[in-house]
Design a protein around this motif. Structure first.
Motif, PDB file in Angstrom:
ATOM      1  N   PRO A  86       0.838  -1.203   0.000  1.00 52.24           N
ATOM      2  CA  PRO A  86       0.000   0.000   0.000  1.00 52.24           C
ATOM      3  C   PRO A  86       0.876   1.258   0.000  1.00 52.24           C
ATOM      4  CG  PRO A  86       0.086  -0.940   2.203  1.00 52.24           C
ATOM      5  CD  PRO A  86       0.849  -1.873   1.307  1.00 52.24           C
ATOM      6  N   ILE A  87       0.796   2.017  -1.075  1.00 54.69           N
ATOM      7  CA  ILE A  87       1.674   3.170  -1.281  1.00 54.69           C
ATOM      8  C   ILE A  87       0.875   4.461  -1.118  1.00 54.69           C
ATOM      9  CG2 ILE A  87       3.235   4.335  -2.874  1.00 54.69           C
ATOM     10  CD1 ILE A  87       4.203   1.563  -1.945  1.00 54.69           C
ATOM     11  N   ASN A  88       1.384   5.350  -0.276  1.00 54.37           N
ATOM     12  CA  ASN A  88       0.740   6.651  -0.053  1.00 54.37           C
ATOM     13  C   ASN A  88       1.164   7.678  -1.095  1.00 54.37           C
ATOM     14  OD1 ASN A  88       1.524   9.501   1.472  1.00 54.37           O
ATOM     15  ND2 ASN A  88      -0.583   8.843   1.876  1.00 54.37           N
ATOM     16  N   GLU A  89       2.460   7.727  -1.380  1.00 52.34           N
ATOM     17  CA  GLU A  89       2.951   8.694  -2.363  1.00 52.34           C
ATOM     18  C   GLU A  89       4.346   8.309  -2.817  1.00 52.34           C
ATOM     19  OE1 GLU A  89       3.521  12.671  -0.899  1.00 52.34           O
ATOM     20  OE2 GLU A  89       4.365  12.017   1.003  1.00 52.34           O
ATOM     21  N   VAL A  90       4.682   8.775  -4.006  1.00 50.88           N
ATOM     22  CA  VAL A  90       6.006   8.562  -4.605  1.00 50.88           C
ATOM     23  C   VAL A  90       6.455   9.895  -5.183  1.00 50.88           C
ATOM     24  CG1 VAL A  90       7.306   7.359  -6.395  1.00 50.88           C
ATOM     25  CG2 VAL A  90       5.479   6.150  -5.171  1.00 50.88           C
ATOM     26  N   PHE A  91       7.653  10.336  -4.833  1.00 51.49           N
ATOM     27  CA  PHE A  91       8.135  11.615  -5.368  1.00 51.49           C
ATOM     28  C   PHE A  91       9.655  11.630  -5.378  1.00 51.49           C
ATOM     29  CE2 PHE A  91       7.472  12.038  -0.830  1.00 51.49           C
ATOM     30  CZ  PHE A  91       8.586  12.714  -0.359  1.00 51.49           C
TER      31      PHE A  91
ATOM     32  N   ALA B 248      16.973  11.409  -4.518  1.00 50.33           N
ATOM     33  CA  ALA B 248      16.315  10.190  -4.048  1.00 50.33           C
ATOM     34  C   ALA B 248      14.865  10.161  -4.502  1.00 50.33           C
ATOM     35  CB  ALA B 248      16.380  10.092  -2.521  1.00 50.33           C
ATOM     36  N   ILE B 249      14.380   8.954  -4.739  1.00 49.39           N
ATOM     37  CA  ILE B 249      12.962   8.722  -4.981  1.00 49.39           C
ATOM     38  C   ILE B 249      12.375   8.187  -3.681  1.00 49.39           C
ATOM     39  CG2 ILE B 249      11.242   7.458  -6.309  1.00 49.39           C
ATOM     40  CD1 ILE B 249      13.473   7.139  -8.497  1.00 49.39           C
ATOM     41  N   PHE B 250      11.449   8.929  -3.105  1.00 50.56           N
ATOM     42  CA  PHE B 250      10.812   8.496  -1.868  1.00 50.56           C
ATOM     43  C   PHE B 250       9.566   7.673  -2.199  1.00 50.56           C
ATOM     44  CE2 PHE B 250      13.740  11.220   0.095  1.00 50.56           C
ATOM     45  CZ  PHE B 250      13.694  11.042   1.470  1.00 50.56           C
ATOM     46  N   VAL B 251       9.501   6.496  -1.604  1.00 51.06           N
ATOM     47  CA  VAL B 251       8.332   5.632  -1.727  1.00 51.06           C
ATOM     48  C   VAL B 251       7.748   5.503  -0.324  1.00 51.06           C
ATOM     49  CG1 VAL B 251       7.511   3.313  -2.292  1.00 51.06           C
ATOM     50  CG2 VAL B 251       9.284   4.393  -3.707  1.00 51.06           C
ATOM     51  N   ARG B 252       6.633   6.181  -0.087  1.00 52.49           N
ATOM     52  CA  ARG B 252       6.029   6.224   1.247  1.00 52.49           C
ATOM     53  C   ARG B 252       4.887   5.208   1.333  1.00 52.49           C
ATOM     54  NH1 ARG B 252       6.704   9.898   4.811  1.00 52.49           N
ATOM     55  NH2 ARG B 252       7.228  11.559   3.315  1.00 52.49           N
ATOM     56  N   LEU B 253       5.013   4.271   2.262  1.00 46.40           N
ATOM     57  CA  LEU B 253       3.983   3.266   2.445  1.00 46.40           C
ATOM     58  C   LEU B 253       2.904   3.764   3.394  1.00 46.40           C
ATOM     59  CD1 LEU B 253       6.328   1.550   1.197  1.00 46.40           C
ATOM     60  CD2 LEU B 253       5.401  -0.378   2.495  1.00 46.40           C
ATOM     61  N   GLN B 254       1.700   3.271   3.168  1.00 49.13           N
ATOM     62  CA  GLN B 254       0.562   3.609   4.018  1.00 49.13           C
ATOM     63  C   GLN B 254       0.463   2.595   5.155  1.00 49.13           C
ATOM     64  OE1 GLN B 254      -1.221   6.310   3.281  1.00 49.13           O
ATOM     65  NE2 GLN B 254      -2.971   6.185   4.655  1.00 49.13           N
ATOM     66  N   GLY B 255       0.147   3.092   6.352  1.00 44.93           N
ATOM     67  CA  GLY B 255      -0.064   2.227   7.504  1.00 44.93           C
ATOM     68  C   GLY B 255       1.004   2.397   8.568  1.00 44.93           C
TER      69      GLY B 255
ATOM     70  N   ILE C  24      12.605   4.013   1.116  1.00 51.38           N
ATOM     71  CA  ILE C  24      11.330   3.387   1.466  1.00 51.38           C
ATOM     72  C   ILE C  24      10.986   3.812   2.882  1.00 51.38           C
ATOM     73  CG2 ILE C  24      10.091   1.205   1.704  1.00 51.38           C
ATOM     74  CD1 ILE C  24      12.254   0.004  -0.210  1.00 51.38           C
ATOM     75  N   THR C  25       9.912   4.550   3.016  1.00 50.34           N
ATOM     76  CA  THR C  25       9.578   5.167   4.294  1.00 50.34           C
ATOM     77  C   THR C  25       8.088   5.007   4.552  1.00 50.34           C
ATOM     78  OG1 THR C  25       9.866   7.215   5.573  1.00 50.34           O
ATOM     79  CG2 THR C  25       9.322   7.465   3.232  1.00 50.34           C
ATOM     80  N   GLY C  26       7.560   5.751   5.515  1.00 51.49           N
ATOM     81  CA  GLY C  26       6.156   5.570   5.844  1.00 51.49           C
ATOM     82  C   GLY C  26       5.572   6.786   6.518  1.00 51.49           C
ATOM     83  N   GLY C  27       4.519   6.483   7.291  1.00 47.23           N
ATOM     84  CA  GLY C  27       4.108   5.183   7.777  1.00 47.23           C
ATOM     85  C   GLY C  27       5.249   4.399   8.424  1.00 47.23           C
TER      86      GLY C  27
ATOM     87  N   GLN D 155      -1.310  11.191   8.203  1.00 48.82           N
ATOM     88  CA  GLN D 155      -2.259  10.730   7.189  1.00 48.82           C
ATOM     89  C   GLN D 155      -1.941   9.315   6.710  1.00 48.82           C
ATOM     90  OE1 GLN D 155       0.065  13.036   6.642  1.00 48.82           O
ATOM     91  NE2 GLN D 155       1.162  12.530   4.760  1.00 48.82           N
ATOM     92  N   THR D 156      -0.756   8.813   7.058  1.00 48.25           N
ATOM     93  CA  THR D 156      -0.375   7.456   6.636  1.00 48.25           C
ATOM     94  C   THR D 156      -0.747   6.392   7.665  1.00 48.25           C
ATOM     95  OG1 THR D 156       1.841   7.573   7.638  1.00 48.25           O
ATOM     96  CG2 THR D 156       1.602   8.398   5.375  1.00 48.25           C
ATOM     97  N   TRP D 157      -1.300   6.769   8.784  1.00 48.79           N
ATOM     98  CA  TRP D 157      -1.528   5.793   9.855  1.00 48.79           C
ATOM     99  C   TRP D 157      -2.537   4.715   9.479  1.00 48.79           C
ATOM    100  CZ3 TRP D 157      -1.778   8.877  15.131  1.00 48.79           C
ATOM    101  CH2 TRP D 157      -0.550   9.512  15.346  1.00 48.79           C
ATOM    102  N   ASP D 158      -3.641   5.115   8.879  1.00 50.85           N
ATOM    103  CA  ASP D 158      -4.748   4.188   8.629  1.00 50.85           C
ATOM    104  C   ASP D 158      -4.830   3.803   7.153  1.00 50.85           C
ATOM    105  OD1 ASP D 158      -5.680   4.308  11.336  1.00 50.85           O
ATOM    106  OD2 ASP D 158      -6.531   6.282  10.873  1.00 50.85           O
ATOM    107  N   VAL D 159      -5.096   2.531   6.921  1.00 51.47           N
ATOM    108  CA  VAL D 159      -5.295   2.038   5.564  1.00 51.47           C
ATOM    109  C   VAL D 159      -6.796   1.813   5.388  1.00 51.47           C
ATOM    110  CG1 VAL D 159      -4.604   0.342   3.830  1.00 51.47           C
ATOM    111  CG2 VAL D 159      -3.042   0.913   5.697  1.00 51.47           C
TER     112      VAL D 159
END
Length: 233
Positions: free
Chosen positions: A15-20, A34-41, A102-105, A53-57
């Motif tokens: 589950p991906i929240n955003e990529v930038f 860097a390309i940030f890939v932010r996971l949701q949850g 790879i971050t989050g969440g 905003q990434t806490w809940d899926v």
């Protein structure tokens, strides 16, 4: 939709929240594109979290895969992606960075082996940013940054496995008590070969002075959130 370390589900989509694409602003890779890939949850619930905003899926927040690429992720939308679909999105957007953060969440809620190996197979280097409250599962080549979140509202302890796997331990500090917490956490951990960073909380002068003094005394590294000074993502 939080999972515990013992309930981890192997997956090839995440589950991906955003990529930038941006510049890495902190830690040992400061200044690198860097390309940030932010996971949701995330169940850790840090009170100062700036990505709550990434806490809940939430199912009602699920969107099409294209809708999380190079967009504002602050409203908590998410979509499922695999390593291959993300690489395709990188290419479509013309991203040139070779570091994928790879971050989050909390990304380590998931087994990240497929994701990191998939990126590496396409010529990328991977860095994971994690709270250390879940076991880290990734490729052997992945650079792991643990920013230990101690006694947070979610009640998750920082795990020894995460600290042992870490290449970098980056600890936010504001007071002497935070240094004491880190010392207690690292007791019994072999830190040779690891980079220990202290990061002043909120760029406050007193916190910065404490972090600088401690880094000099212990030959640790000062991590400044340069992206906040530069007003970039």
């Amino acid at each position: 939709m939080a999972t515990t370390p013992t309930e981890r589900v192997l997956m090839t989509e995440y589950p991906i929240n955003e990529v930038f694409e941006t510049i890495q602003g902190e830690g040992s890779h400061t200044g690198l594109p860097a390309i940030f890939v932010r996971l949701q949850g995330c169940p850790v619930a840090c009170p100062w979290c700036d990505t709550a905003q990434t806490w809940d899926v939430l199912e009602q927040s699920k969107v099409a895969p294209a809708d999380v690429i190079q967009v504002d992720g602050s409203i908590g939308r998410w979509a499922m992606h695999s390593a291959s679909s993300l690489v395709a999105a990188f290419n479509q957007k013309g991203f040139t960075a070779k570091l994928v953060v790879i971050t989050g969440g909390e990304p380590c809620m998931h087994d990240l082996t497929d994701l990191t190996q998939g990126f590496e197979a396409e010529g990328f280097h991977c860095q994971i940013e994690t709270s250390g409250t879940f076991e880290v599962h990734c490729s052997d080549r992945t650079y792991v940054t643990v920013s230990p979140k101690i006694n947070m509202k979610g009640g998750y302890p920082v795990l020894k496995q995460a600290l042992v796997r870490a290449n970098e331990i980056k600890h936010p500090v504001a007071t002497d008590a935070h240094i004491d917490e880190l010392d207690a956490l690292l007791e019994g951990i072999d830190t040779s070969g690891k980079t220990i960073c202290l990061q002043p909380i909120s760029q406050k002068p007193r916190a910065t002075e404490l972090a600088m003094k401690t880094c000099i005394a212990r030959n640790w590294r000062l991590s400044i959130q340069t992206h906040k000074y530069l007003n970039i993502d």
